[in-house]
Design an enzyme around this catalytic site. Structure first.
Site, PDB file in Angstrom:
ATOM      1  N   ASP A 134      -2.028  -1.837  10.128  1.00  0.00           N
ATOM      2  CA  ASP A 134      -2.159  -1.840   8.664  1.00  0.00           C
ATOM      3  C   ASP A 134      -2.730  -3.155   8.129  1.00  0.00           C
ATOM      4  O   ASP A 134      -3.027  -3.257   6.938  1.00  0.00           O
ATOM      5  CB  ASP A 134      -0.785  -1.640   8.001  1.00  0.00           C
ATOM      6  CG  ASP A 134      -0.281  -0.204   8.107  1.00  0.00           C
ATOM      7  OD1 ASP A 134      -1.088   0.687   8.453  1.00  0.00           O
ATOM      8  OD2 ASP A 134       0.907   0.017   7.844  1.00  0.00           O
ATOM      9  N   LYS A 144       0.845  -1.217   0.000  1.00  0.00           N
ATOM     10  CA  LYS A 144       0.000   0.000   0.000  1.00  0.00           C
ATOM     11  C   LYS A 144       0.865   1.247   0.000  1.00  0.00           C
ATOM     12  O   LYS A 144       2.048   1.199   0.370  1.00  0.00           O
ATOM     13  CB  LYS A 144      -0.921   0.025   1.220  1.00  0.00           C
ATOM     14  CG  LYS A 144      -0.229   0.025   2.602  1.00  0.00           C
ATOM     15  CD  LYS A 144       0.222   1.364   3.118  1.00  0.00           C
ATOM     16  CE  LYS A 144       1.037   1.268   4.403  1.00  0.00           C
ATOM     17  NZ  LYS A 144       1.825   2.431   4.728  1.00  0.00           N
TER      18      LYS A 144
HETATM   19  P1  ATP Z   1       4.582  -0.373   7.745  1.00  0.00           P
HETATM   20  O1  ATP Z   1       4.425   0.468   6.538  1.00  0.00           O
HETATM   21  O2  ATP Z   1       3.367  -1.214   8.073  1.00  0.00           O
HETATM   22  O3  ATP Z   1       5.103   0.338   8.941  1.00  0.00           O
HETATM   23  P2  ATP Z   1       6.931  -1.429   6.543  1.00  0.00           P
HETATM   24  O4  ATP Z   1       6.457  -1.739   5.167  1.00  0.00           O
HETATM   25  O5  ATP Z   1       7.715  -0.179   6.726  1.00  0.00           O
HETATM   26  O6  ATP Z   1       5.684  -1.462   7.483  1.00  0.00           O
HETATM   27  P3  ATP Z   1       7.681  -4.161   6.886  1.00  0.00           P
HETATM   28  O7  ATP Z   1       8.326  -4.585   5.612  1.00  0.00           O
HETATM   29  O8  ATP Z   1       6.280  -4.585   7.095  1.00  0.00           O
HETATM   30  O9  ATP Z   1       7.817  -2.591   7.056  1.00  0.00           O
HETATM   31  O10 ATP Z   1       8.595  -4.716   8.080  1.00  0.00           O
HETATM   32  C1  ATP Z   1       9.090  -3.944   9.142  1.00  0.00           C
HETATM   33  C2  ATP Z   1       9.933  -4.872  10.033  1.00  0.00           C
HETATM   34  O11 ATP Z   1       9.115  -5.932  10.532  1.00  0.00           O
HETATM   35  C3  ATP Z   1      11.058  -5.549   9.285  1.00  0.00           C
HETATM   36  O12 ATP Z   1      12.234  -4.802   9.368  1.00  0.00           O
HETATM   37  C4  ATP Z   1      11.158  -6.920   9.937  1.00  0.00           C
HETATM   38  O13 ATP Z   1      12.130  -6.922  10.972  1.00  0.00           O
HETATM   39  C5  ATP Z   1       9.811  -7.164  10.598  1.00  0.00           C
HETATM   40  N1  ATP Z   1       8.966  -8.178   9.925  1.00  0.00           N
HETATM   41  C6  ATP Z   1       8.125  -9.017  10.548  1.00  0.00           C
HETATM   42  N2  ATP Z   1       7.452  -9.798   9.690  1.00  0.00           N
HETATM   43  C7  ATP Z   1       7.861  -9.441   8.459  1.00  0.00           C
HETATM   44  C8  ATP Z   1       7.515  -9.895   7.147  1.00  0.00           C
HETATM   45  N3  ATP Z   1       6.634 -10.867   6.948  1.00  0.00           N
HETATM   46  N4  ATP Z   1       8.109  -9.280   6.111  1.00  0.00           N
HETATM   47  C9  ATP Z   1       8.997  -8.283   6.315  1.00  0.00           C
HETATM   48  N5  ATP Z   1       9.385  -7.855   7.531  1.00  0.00           N
HETATM   49  C10 ATP Z   1       8.817  -8.410   8.604  1.00  0.00           C
END
Ligand code: ATP
Length: 314
Positions: free
Chosen positions: A148, A21
């Site tokens: 989210d 998203k």
């Molecule tokens: P958001 O926008 O919801 O804050 P994001 O996209 O910035 O999230 P994610 O890729 O969802 O960040 O992951 C953030 C952290 O969560 C990663 O650095 C990792 O340590 C942990 N994590 C837990 N589960 C997952 C997963 N399935 N995929 C990626 N990271 C994960």
């Protein structure tokens, strides 16, 4: 004759796709006593997909492939594994699951890749275990996993309030085209919120007001990309730029290449540029690459549906 329950065949698998998203608008209020910030946000699901393949197992286990998969936790810290366990507890199922994540959404990129995995894992295990839970119960479990995650289930375009988890669908017309500059260095969402608090210390932070997004909602309803580009908004952008000043470069490159609007996605560091067309999205992506301001570039269209079963075998 007694019938013994037949164990599912090992090749039984359910394959689910869930989108990443972007936040077209992200308005952040003051922190509450737990440190959480009230939000008013407009999410759009875009065609960058995570795939989760669920197969029966005696234990809960997880493997990962795709870009940046080496930095994704495979233990209980993984949101997809937590989703599977939560669903098993909720329905009282004494079974495990093997989840394989095929990642494409940037990790720690502000595009909710982990949340997409959690939503996909809920839908996959729900189908694998034939739990009979309704959509509403899945949304409830999703909200318990992260703010989210309900949107990753629902997809399309929606206004989020509360911590982002209370969703109202938004009317949109047509498709919007995006180019993304992805950074492998990532940004921690918690650190970006801490920086937001530090930057606003001693200043009044108003409660987020969805009325401020009326022009954005009008642009979506009209399918007017130019008008949408002019009103993209992210209250976390200054905090993300403060932690990662290098992000000014992809923002400037997209503007110079004629983006209709450009914004840091969620808590960053992915930069999202709104294009005039699919072709123009490719031009913006090429500009990111030529300027050397991204570790990876992506193009996508939105809105797209939330977590969906794409194939299942018995
Ligand atoms: P958001 O926008 O919801 O804050 P994001 O996209 O910035 O999230 P994610 O890729 O969802 O960040 O992951 C953030 C952290 O969560 C990663 O650095 C990792 O340590 C942990 N994590 C837990 N589960 C997952 C997963 N399935 N995929 C990626 N990271 C994960």
């Amino acid at each position: 004759m007694t019938l013994t329950p037949v164990a599912p065949l090992p090749e039984h698998e359910v394959r689910v796709r869930a989108p990443g998203k972007i936040n077209l608008s992200l308005r952040v209020g003051p922190p509450d006593e737990d440190g959480y910030h009230a939000l008013s946000t407009v999410f759009q699901a875009v065609s960058v997909f995570e795939e989760v393949v669920a197969t029966p197992s005696d234990v809960f286990e997880l493997t990962v492939s795709g870009p940046q998969s080496e930095v994704v936790p495979t233990d209980e810290g993984n949101l997809a594994l937590r989703a599977a366990r939560l669903l098993a507890e909720r329905v009282g199922i004494d079974a495990g699951v093997h989840l394989h994540l095929v990642k494409d959404v940037p990790v720690a990129g502000g595009m909710a890749g982990g949340s997409a995995d959690a939503a996909a894992a809920l839908v996959a295990c729900d189908s694998l275990w034939r739990t009979g839970l309704g959509r509403e119960e899945l949304v409830e479990l999703a909200a318990a996993l992260g703010s989210d995650v309900p949107f990753s289930l629902t997809g399309h375009t929606a206004v989020g309030s509360g911590r982002g988890h209370l969703l109202t669908p938004a009317l949109t017309r047509g498709e919007f085209h995006w180019a993304f500059a992805v950074q492998h260095r990532g940004l921690s969402t918690a650190a970006v919120y801490r920086e937001f608090d530090a930057l606003h210390q001693g200043r009044h932070v108003p409660e987020p007001d969805p009325e401020d997004d009326v022009p954005l909602m009008q642009a979506l309803r009209a399918g007017d990309a130019r008008a949408l580009g002019a009103v993209l908004h992210n209250d976390l952008q200054d905090a993300a730029l403060s932690l990662d000043p290098g992000l000014v470069e992809p923002l400037a490159v997209a503007q110079d290449a004629g983006a209709l609007g450009v914004v840091v996605s969620g808590s960053g560091p992915t930069v999202a540029a709104l294009a005039r067309s699919r072709q123009h999205a490719l031009v913006l992506a090429a500009a990111f690459t030529a300027a050397g301001v991204a570790d990876r570039v992506l193009t996508a269209a939105g809105p797209v549906a939330g977590a969906r079963v794409v194939s299942a075998t018995d």
